[in-house]
Design a protein around this motif. Structure first.
Motif, PDB file in Angstrom:
ATOM      1  N   THR A 114      -2.063   0.734   6.870  1.00 37.93           N
ATOM      2  CA  THR A 114      -1.483  -0.471   7.467  1.00 37.93           C
ATOM      3  C   THR A 114      -0.722  -1.220   6.383  1.00 37.93           C
ATOM      4  O   THR A 114      -0.970  -1.030   5.182  1.00 37.93           O
ATOM      5  CB  THR A 114      -2.565  -1.393   8.046  1.00 37.93           C
ATOM      6  N   CYS A 115       0.158  -2.093   6.797  1.00 33.11           N
ATOM      7  CA  CYS A 115       0.916  -2.887   5.815  1.00 33.11           C
ATOM      8  C   CYS A 115      -0.039  -3.770   5.011  1.00 33.11           C
ATOM      9  O   CYS A 115       0.095  -3.881   3.791  1.00 33.11           O
ATOM     10  CB  CYS A 115       1.968  -3.741   6.512  1.00 33.11           C
ATOM     11  N   ASP A 116      -1.009  -4.388   5.686  1.00 34.48           N
ATOM     12  CA  ASP A 116      -1.964  -5.244   4.983  1.00 34.48           C
ATOM     13  C   ASP A 116      -2.732  -4.456   3.933  1.00 34.48           C
ATOM     14  O   ASP A 116      -2.830  -4.875   2.772  1.00 34.48           O
ATOM     15  CB  ASP A 116      -2.958  -5.873   5.960  1.00 34.48           C
ATOM     16  N   ASP A 117      -3.270  -3.301   4.319  1.00 29.88           N
ATOM     17  CA  ASP A 117      -4.044  -2.496   3.366  1.00 29.88           C
ATOM     18  C   ASP A 117      -3.173  -1.992   2.227  1.00 29.88           C
ATOM     19  O   ASP A 117      -3.595  -1.968   1.069  1.00 29.88           O
ATOM     20  CB  ASP A 117      -4.726  -1.326   4.076  1.00 29.88           C
ATOM     21  N   GLY A 118      -1.946  -1.585   2.543  1.00 26.65           N
ATOM     22  CA  GLY A 118      -1.032  -1.103   1.506  1.00 26.65           C
ATOM     23  C   GLY A 118      -0.677  -2.189   0.511  1.00 26.65           C
ATOM     24  O   GLY A 118      -0.609  -1.949  -0.699  1.00 26.65           O
ATOM     25  N   CYS A 119      -0.454  -3.406   1.022  1.00 24.45           N
ATOM     26  CA  CYS A 119      -0.139  -4.529   0.124  1.00 24.45           C
ATOM     27  C   CYS A 119      -1.342  -4.888  -0.738  1.00 24.45           C
ATOM     28  O   CYS A 119      -1.188  -5.197  -1.931  1.00 24.45           O
ATOM     29  CB  CYS A 119       0.333  -5.736   0.930  1.00 24.45           C
ATOM     30  N   TYR A 120      -2.538  -4.858  -0.150  1.00 15.65           N
ATOM     31  CA  TYR A 120      -3.736  -5.111  -0.941  1.00 15.65           C
ATOM     32  C   TYR A 120      -3.898  -4.062  -2.038  1.00 15.65           C
ATOM     33  O   TYR A 120      -4.229  -4.375  -3.184  1.00 15.65           O
ATOM     34  CB  TYR A 120      -4.984  -5.109  -0.051  1.00 15.65           C
ATOM     35  N   LYS A 121      -3.647  -2.811  -1.702  1.00 16.30           N
ATOM     36  CA  LYS A 121      -3.773  -1.738  -2.691  1.00 16.30           C
ATOM     37  C   LYS A 121      -2.750  -1.921  -3.812  1.00 16.30           C
ATOM     38  O   LYS A 121      -3.081  -1.795  -4.991  1.00 16.30           O
ATOM     39  CB  LYS A 121      -3.595  -0.377  -2.017  1.00 16.30           C
ATOM     40  N   LEU A 122      -1.514  -2.238  -3.443  1.00 13.70           N
ATOM     41  CA  LEU A 122      -0.474  -2.459  -4.444  1.00 13.70           C
ATOM     42  C   LEU A 122      -0.827  -3.646  -5.339  1.00 13.70           C
ATOM     43  O   LEU A 122      -0.724  -3.572  -6.568  1.00 13.70           O
ATOM     44  CB  LEU A 122       0.878  -2.689  -3.769  1.00 13.70           C
ATOM     45  N   ALA A 124      -3.775  -4.820  -5.995  1.00 12.63           N
ATOM     46  CA  ALA A 124      -4.901  -4.439  -6.857  1.00 12.63           C
ATOM     47  C   ALA A 124      -4.419  -3.579  -8.029  1.00 12.63           C
ATOM     48  O   ALA A 124      -4.836  -3.787  -9.174  1.00 12.63           O
ATOM     49  CB  ALA A 124      -5.960  -3.699  -6.040  1.00 12.63           C
ATOM     50  N   LEU A 125      -3.537  -2.619  -7.745  1.00 10.23           N
ATOM     51  CA  LEU A 125      -3.014  -1.754  -8.810  1.00 10.23           C
ATOM     52  C   LEU A 125      -2.224  -2.545  -9.851  1.00 10.23           C
ATOM     53  O   LEU A 125      -2.205  -2.188 -11.025  1.00 10.23           O
ATOM     54  CB  LEU A 125      -2.124  -0.656  -8.214  1.00 10.23           C
ATOM     55  N   LEU A 126      -1.593  -3.619  -9.417  1.00 12.39           N
ATOM     56  CA  LEU A 126      -0.795  -4.446 -10.330  1.00 12.39           C
ATOM     57  C   LEU A 126      -1.613  -5.555 -10.996  1.00 12.39           C
ATOM     58  O   LEU A 126      -1.090  -6.319 -11.799  1.00 12.39           O
ATOM     59  CB  LEU A 126       0.387  -5.067  -9.571  1.00 12.39           C
ATOM     60  N   GLY A 127      -2.893  -5.656 -10.620  1.00 12.27           N
ATOM     61  CA  GLY A 127      -3.741  -6.706 -11.184  1.00 12.27           C
ATOM     62  C   GLY A 127      -3.525  -8.060 -10.537  1.00 12.27           C
ATOM     63  O   GLY A 127      -3.850  -9.094 -11.119  1.00 12.27           O
ATOM     64  N   TRP A 128      -2.996  -8.080  -9.323  1.00  9.84           N
ATOM     65  CA  TRP A 128      -2.660  -9.326  -8.630  1.00  9.84           C
ATOM     66  C   TRP A 128      -3.568  -9.627  -7.449  1.00  9.84           C
ATOM     67  O   TRP A 128      -3.291 -10.559  -6.683  1.00  9.84           O
ATOM     68  CB  TRP A 128      -1.228  -9.279  -8.114  1.00  9.84           C
ATOM     69  N   LYS A 129      -4.635  -8.883  -7.248  1.00 12.00           N
ATOM     70  CA  LYS A 129      -5.455  -9.050  -6.050  1.00 12.00           C
ATOM     71  C   LYS A 129      -6.024 -10.457  -5.933  1.00 12.00           C
ATOM     72  O   LYS A 129      -5.999 -11.064  -4.858  1.00 12.00           O
ATOM     73  CB  LYS A 129      -6.589  -8.030  -6.014  1.00 12.00           C
ATOM     74  N   PRO A 158     -12.005 -10.085   1.205  1.00  3.92           N
ATOM     75  CA  PRO A 158     -11.438  -9.197   0.197  1.00  3.92           C
ATOM     76  C   PRO A 158     -11.778  -7.735   0.422  1.00  3.92           C
ATOM     77  O   PRO A 158     -10.987  -6.867   0.147  1.00  3.92           O
ATOM     78  CB  PRO A 158     -12.051  -9.703  -1.117  1.00  3.92           C
ATOM     79  N   SER A 159     -12.970  -7.446   0.967  1.00  2.00           N
ATOM     80  CA  SER A 159     -13.349  -6.048   1.110  1.00  2.00           C
ATOM     81  C   SER A 159     -12.631  -5.364   2.263  1.00  2.00           C
ATOM     82  O   SER A 159     -12.204  -4.236   2.161  1.00  2.00           O
ATOM     83  CB  SER A 159     -14.859  -5.927   1.303  1.00  2.00           C
ATOM     84  N   SER A 160     -12.471  -6.043   3.381  1.00  2.77           N
ATOM     85  CA  SER A 160     -11.865  -5.394   4.538  1.00  2.77           C
ATOM     86  C   SER A 160     -10.393  -5.711   4.683  1.00  2.77           C
ATOM     87  O   SER A 160      -9.660  -4.977   5.325  1.00  2.77           O
ATOM     88  CB  SER A 160     -12.579  -5.824   5.818  1.00  2.77           C
ATOM     89  N   GLY A 161      -9.946  -6.840   4.124  1.00  8.23           N
ATOM     90  CA  GLY A 161      -8.568  -7.230   4.282  1.00  8.23           C
ATOM     91  C   GLY A 161      -8.230  -7.672   5.697  1.00  8.23           C
ATOM     92  O   GLY A 161      -7.090  -7.691   6.075  1.00  8.23           O
ATOM     93  N   GLU A 162      -9.237  -7.995   6.497  1.00 11.65           N
ATOM     94  CA  GLU A 162      -8.997  -8.410   7.867  1.00 11.65           C
ATOM     95  C   GLU A 162      -9.387  -9.863   8.050  1.00 11.65           C
ATOM     96  O   GLU A 162     -10.304 -10.359   7.416  1.00 11.65           O
ATOM     97  CB  GLU A 162      -9.821  -7.554   8.830  1.00 11.65           C
ATOM     98  N   LEU A 163      -8.704 -10.521   8.970  1.00  9.90           N
ATOM     99  CA  LEU A 163      -9.059 -11.895   9.299  1.00  9.90           C
ATOM    100  C   LEU A 163     -10.336 -11.892  10.124  1.00  9.90           C
ATOM    101  O   LEU A 163     -10.496 -11.094  11.028  1.00  9.90           O
ATOM    102  CB  LEU A 163      -7.943 -12.562  10.100  1.00  9.90           C
ATOM    103  N   THR A 164     -11.228 -12.797   9.783  1.00  8.18           N
ATOM    104  CA  THR A 164     -12.458 -12.937  10.556  1.00  8.18           C
ATOM    105  C   THR A 164     -12.731 -14.411  10.754  1.00  8.18           C
ATOM    106  O   THR A 164     -12.176 -15.254  10.068  1.00  8.18           O
ATOM    107  CB  THR A 164     -13.664 -12.314   9.810  1.00  8.18           C
TER     108      THR A 164
END
Length: 172
Positions: A114-122, A124-129, A158-164
């Motif tokens: 998903t776009c949300d998960d991909g952005c979170y992964k990016l 995190a990889l860049l140290g910006w999470k 932070p763990s799921s990246g979903e709104l709750t």
């Protein structure tokens, strides 16, 4: 407005009762002049092209991936790989499109998510999470404050990246 949308109701203007149109261009609508001037100016100077949430089948957007320089990395964050170069066009010497699979690929990367998960992964990889989490919370608080008068109605986990729903404010 936010509450209406989350209730799957069609949003209407509270003043005139007219339908509320999102700030997007629908299929068949003309694009603003700014689109064309920005395309000519911005794409050739891009250091990285990130493409998200698209089929890359509708023009003129499908061809935008070819507007960046040949050395510019291109990242697709999408539920499926798309925008691949047409083999027939390649035979004619026209590159057109993304090249994920060939051994000649030197710049195209696909993150299938998903776009949300991909952005979170990016991030995190860049140290910006941490910065991204803070930004999301700040912006959600602004929206909540505008719609409900108080912040903190929703949160990003932070763990799921979903709104709750915000469990901190609710009773067991």
């Amino acid at each position: 407005m936010k509450n209406e949308i989350f209730k799957d109701k069609i949003p209407r203007c509270p003043d005139c009762e007219g339908l509320v149109k999102p700030d997007i261009v629908f299929f068949g609508e003309g694009l603003p002049k700014r689109f064309f001037s920005s395309m000519e100016k911005d794409f050739p100077s891009a250091d990285l092209l990130i493409v998200m949430g698209t089929s890359l089948k509708v023009q003129p957007f499908a061809s935008l991936v070819d507007r960046v320089n040949d050395t510019t990395p291109r990242l697709l964050i999408n539920l499926e790989k798309c925008g691949a170069a047409d083999p027939f066009m390649k035979m004619l010497g026209l590159s057109g499109g993304m090249d994920f699979e060939s051994e000649n690929n030197y710049r195209d990367v696909a993150e299938v998510s998903t776009c949300d998960d991909g952005c979170y992964k990016l991030a995190a990889l860049l140290g910006w999470k941490g910065d991204l989490d803070k930004l999301i919370k700040t912006e959600h608080d602004k929206i909540d404050k505008q719609t409900t008068g108080k912040a903190g109605e929703t949160k990003k986990t932070p763990s799921s990246g979903e709104l709750t729903d915000n469990q901190e404010d609710s009773e067991p």
